[in-house]
Design an enzyme around this catalytic site. Sequence first.
Site, PDB file in Angstrom:
ATOM      1  CD  GLU A 251      10.766   4.461  22.141  1.00 10.33           C
ATOM      2  OE1 GLU A 251      11.468   5.475  22.087  1.00 10.33           O
ATOM      3  OE2 GLU A 251      11.226   3.334  22.365  1.00 10.33           O
ATOM      4  CB  CYS A 285       9.429  -1.528  23.308  1.00  9.29           C
ATOM      5  SG  CYS A 285       9.077  -0.133  24.327  1.00  9.29           S
TER       6      CYS A 285
HETATM    7  C1  UN1 Z   1       6.951  -0.015  26.268  1.00  5.01           C
HETATM    8  O1  UN1 Z   1       7.180  -1.195  26.458  1.00  5.01           O
HETATM    9  O2  UN1 Z   1       6.611   0.380  25.143  1.00  5.01           O
HETATM   10  O3  UN1 Z   1       9.909   1.101  31.256  1.00  5.01           O
HETATM   11  C2  UN1 Z   1       6.977   1.006  27.334  1.00  5.01           C
HETATM   12  C3  UN1 Z   1       8.919   0.385  31.122  1.00  5.01           C
HETATM   13  C4  UN1 Z   1       7.559   1.012  31.112  1.00  5.01           C
HETATM   14  C5  UN1 Z   1       7.213   1.484  29.750  1.00  5.01           C
HETATM   15  C6  UN1 Z   1       7.413   0.483  28.662  1.00  5.01           C
HETATM   16  N1  UN1 Z   1       7.537   2.099  32.043  1.00  5.01           N
HETATM   17  O4  UN1 Z   1       9.022  -0.825  30.997  1.00  5.01           O
END
Ligand code: UN1
Length: 495
Positions: A251, A285
């Site tokens: 991921e 992310c």
């Molecule tokens: C991440 O940034 O690695 O959807 C995860 C979202 C959060 C998770 C982010 N629930 O922004």
Amino acid sequence: MAPESYSNFIDGKWVPAVSRETFENRNPADHDDLIGLFPRSSRADVDCAADAARRAFDTWRLVPAPKRAEILFRAAQLLAERKEALARDMTREMGKILDETRGDVQEAIDMTYFMAGEGRRQYGQTVPSELRDKFAMSIRQPLGVCAIVTPWNFPMAIPSWKIAPALVCGNTVVFKPATLTPLSALNFVKILAEAGVPPGVVNLVFGGGGDVGDALVVSDATRVVSFTGSTDVGRRVSEQAAPSFKKVHLEMGGKNVIMILDDANLELAVDGCLWGGFGTTGQRCTAASRVVVHERVYRPFLSAFVERARALRVGNGLEPATQMGPCVSRQQRETVQQYVDIGKKEGATLACGGRVLGDAAYARGFFHEPTVFADVVPSMRIAQDEIFGPVVSVLPCRSLEEAVAIGNGVQYGLSASIYTQDVNRAFSAMRDLYTGIFYVNAPTIGAEVHLPFGGTKATGNGHREAGTAALDVFSEWKSIYVDFSGKLQRAQIDV
Ligand code: UN1
């Protein structure tokens, strides 16, 4: 006062690194604040942990899934009881504001409850056999020891997304958290142990990627590697794991887009871009690091967005008035500074921010202004690279088609969003954006734990975590045929 010293957790015991070496964990809002010392582990520690996990697998895999789930359920209850203290520890070690760390812990609670529920599901298939007096069915089986390697931006949520499904499926775990957020990892593992996870089933080894991470990925004992982090490291994990054919779930990066059409509710869109772009100081992310705006509403959007970005209160995340915390480390802030320079050199308009915050109140932390670049062209690096900081690029477009082309025109494919009142255009964008997640009239962040999470292209390698999709990472299928005819029956023979 001597700083608190923490240990690895191997085979149910708290132990120092074989080398006895340690590393420091400091508060990014105030680097005089030393949170503690954590073991700087190496291959020898990984071997002990992997060995313990391998032994524990022999019994854990035979514990009925609903019983494994009961332990997870208790862990979720403990997380919920201690949510506030866990959130405070997390803000102190990685900087994001308390409301967000509460949300992070809540995601861990939700995921742990969700996977506890899967203890009574984990459905397989039962299908008619080709032959009389014969049953045909499939079940999920665990794979063995899982290497769990997690990032610092969601220090408890992401570990829970991996560890909870791994456990409910009957696997055992060696967990290596990011060196910037060891305390939240330790808090999570402590709660798992307290909830009744038996010795050896979850092992925690602190240390760097080059030592602990690499050793875990190449270890003969690990059958699954689940990694969240940068695309470069993910590629290395993938290459290192390939010769052993172990299962690899990756991921990785994102360069997520919010598309704002000419009929959008602009107030809502500005709110979404602010939260999507600067939440977690842009270190998600899923962060909305690109905003593509129809030329008819480009100017009004930009001026409202810039005004709101300028007004964001930056500071220590433990203070209730703070809206955006620091970057997680000096290095991360340097990356942000480099991209600000790149953006200026490329000819984008610096609409606000762009500077390090270093005076009085900010001197002891890694603070940076919320930054907006306008008039960005899709080929610029600030519109292509994942910056992982408080920098948003705003690009004009002339049509939905152009917005979709810009949206898709990056190497990543995690999350995308559209603001429009037109259901037809929303659905056609939903179909055409090649991402793993899509939002309508909401920013690119905020995925919920019971739906698949992950992305396409350089964001992932085809797997998804969260939801029941996570079970596909942490189990594999066994097909079972039971012939109760008492005689030789032959399949695949023409009659
Ligand atoms: C991440 O940034 O690695 O959807 C995860 C979202 C959060 C998770 C982010 N629930 O922004």
